[in-house]
Design an enzyme around this catalytic site. Structure first.
Site, PDB file in Angstrom:
ATOM      1  N   LYS A  42      11.519 -85.993  69.293  1.00 39.95           N
ATOM      2  CA  LYS A  42      12.942 -85.753  68.865  1.00 39.95           C
ATOM      3  C   LYS A  42      12.683 -84.370  68.110  1.00 39.95           C
ATOM      4  CE  LYS A  42      13.303 -90.636  68.143  1.00 39.95           C
ATOM      5  NZ  LYS A  42      13.310 -91.770  66.832  1.00 39.95           N
ATOM      6  N   ASP A 102       0.793 -78.026  65.488  1.00 41.72           N
ATOM      7  CA  ASP A 102      -0.065 -78.171  64.465  1.00 41.72           C
ATOM      8  C   ASP A 102      -1.227 -78.275  65.081  1.00 41.72           C
ATOM      9  OD1 ASP A 102      -0.590 -78.998  61.993  1.00 41.72           O
ATOM     10  OD2 ASP A 102      -0.620 -81.123  62.629  1.00 41.72           O
ATOM     11  N   LYS A 130       1.388 -73.545  62.947  1.00 40.37           N
ATOM     12  CA  LYS A 130       0.336 -73.714  61.769  1.00 40.37           C
ATOM     13  C   LYS A 130      -0.971 -73.548  62.359  1.00 40.37           C
ATOM     14  CE  LYS A 130       2.233 -77.791  59.112  1.00 40.37           C
ATOM     15  NZ  LYS A 130       1.993 -79.324  58.984  1.00 40.37           N
ATOM     16  N   ARG A 164      15.135 -85.194  59.195  1.00 39.81           N
ATOM     17  CA  ARG A 164      15.499 -84.276  60.361  1.00 39.81           C
ATOM     18  C   ARG A 164      16.936 -83.532  60.257  1.00 39.81           C
ATOM     19  NH1 ARG A 164      11.846 -85.866  64.689  1.00 39.81           N
ATOM     20  NH2 ARG A 164      11.509 -87.880  64.671  1.00 39.81           N
TER      21      ARG A 164
HETATM   22  P1  IMP Z   1       0.032 -81.650  67.021  1.00 42.39           P
HETATM   23  O1  IMP Z   1      -0.338 -82.623  68.054  1.00 42.39           O
HETATM   24  O2  IMP Z   1      -0.910 -81.912  65.994  1.00 42.39           O
HETATM   25  O3  IMP Z   1       0.084 -80.218  67.333  1.00 42.39           O
HETATM   26  O4  IMP Z   1       1.518 -82.078  66.376  1.00 42.39           O
HETATM   27  C1  IMP Z   1       2.652 -81.728  67.226  1.00 42.39           C
HETATM   28  C2  IMP Z   1       3.906 -82.703  66.511  1.00 42.39           C
HETATM   29  O5  IMP Z   1       3.454 -83.258  65.269  1.00 42.39           O
HETATM   30  C3  IMP Z   1       5.032 -81.976  66.463  1.00 42.39           C
HETATM   31  O6  IMP Z   1       5.463 -81.923  67.447  1.00 42.39           O
HETATM   32  C4  IMP Z   1       5.676 -82.563  65.170  1.00 42.39           C
HETATM   33  O7  IMP Z   1       6.561 -83.651  65.675  1.00 42.39           O
HETATM   34  C5  IMP Z   1       4.591 -83.085  64.411  1.00 42.39           C
HETATM   35  N1  IMP Z   1       4.235 -82.403  63.288  1.00 42.39           N
HETATM   36  C6  IMP Z   1       3.040 -81.493  63.162  1.00 42.39           C
HETATM   37  N2  IMP Z   1       3.103 -81.152  61.866  1.00 42.39           N
HETATM   38  C7  IMP Z   1       4.209 -81.472  61.158  1.00 42.39           C
HETATM   39  C8  IMP Z   1       4.787 -81.316  59.864  1.00 42.39           C
HETATM   40  O8  IMP Z   1       4.236 -80.435  59.202  1.00 42.39           O
HETATM   41  N3  IMP Z   1       5.917 -82.007  59.542  1.00 42.39           N
HETATM   42  C9  IMP Z   1       6.575 -82.755  60.693  1.00 42.39           C
HETATM   43  N4  IMP Z   1       6.109 -83.046  61.798  1.00 42.39           N
HETATM   44  C10 IMP Z   1       4.716 -82.313  62.177  1.00 42.39           C
HETATM   45 MG    MG Z   2       7.556 -85.889  64.526  1.00 45.62          MG
END
Ligand code: IMP
Ligand code: MG
Length: 185
Positions: A42, A102, A130, A164
């Site tokens: 979302k 992330d 990030k 959100r």
């Molecule tokens: P990844 O798989 O670690 O790259 O995370 C991706 C998903 O994690 C993103 O689409 C976000 O929904 C959530 N996410 C990652 N970092 C944050 C943050 O600092 N705040 C809120 N959601 C995050």
């Molecule tokens: Mg999330």
């Protein structure tokens, strides 16, 4: 400012400027192509709604929902498809729209899955990045801005499904998620 927020990193005007820039670049790069924007729900819904109105070439949109975090603040590495796309990707130039990149685990999984469906091309557009947190070798083709290694919320991004609706990107006070030790939720 919401009392759970420690600092604002990007206010709504600054975000609008980032989104305008990304819309302009995508409009220029995809002129004459068969553009399909795929929003990952979302978190990217607010970004998607603003970005598509900053794209001035014909395009289609679709949505996919995955869950990787549950209610926690750390990636589980487990990605589950909660809602799949409606559109068959063959013949489309796909741009995946993400709120934040992330660890890269979520997008790494989605990219591989969507690539197997044989689109013309596939690229990644994330509003926030990030890079210091990356665990999967993955780079966004379009990125709005880098953010530091802190948990951020607002403009679509949540903690435990909250925040959100904040119009800015803010750093959540650590005490809000300090008791959250579960990475498997
Ligand atoms: P990844 O798989 O670690 O790259 O995370 C991706 C998903 O994690 C993103 O689409 C976000 O929904 C959530 N996410 C990652 N970092 C944050 C943050 O600092 N705040 C809120 N959601 C995050
Ligand atoms: Mg999330």
């Amino acid at each position: 400012m919401n009392s759970d927020i420690r600092a604002i990193l990007f206010d709504s005007e600054e975000i609008a400027e980032l989104v305008r820039g990304l819309g302009k670049r995508i409009s220029a790069d995809y002129a004459g192509k068969n553009l399909l924007l795929v929003s990952i729900l979302k978190g990217s819904v607010v970004f998607m709604a603003d970005l598509m109105r900053n794209i001035d070439i014909p395009c289609r949109i679709d949505f996919m929902a995955v869950s990787s975090y549950g209610s926690g603040s750390k990636s589980t590495g487990v990605v589950k498809i909660v809602k799949d796309l409606d559109i068959n990707l063959e013949g489309y130039d796909v741009v995946i729209i993400e709120d934040i990149l992330d660890s890269g685990k979520t997008l790494g999984y989605i990219l591989e899955l969507l690539q197997s469906r044989k689109p013309n091309s596939i690229k990644i557009c994330t509003l926030f990045d990030k890079p210091c947190r990356r665990q999967v070798a993955l780079q966004a083709d379009y990125a709005g801005a880098e953010v530091p290694d802190e948990f951020v919320v607002g403009y679509g991004l949540d903690y435990d499904e909250k925040y959100r609706n904040l119009p800015y990107l803010g750093v959540l006070k650590p005490e809000i998620y300090a008791s959250d030790s579960s990475e498997t939720a």
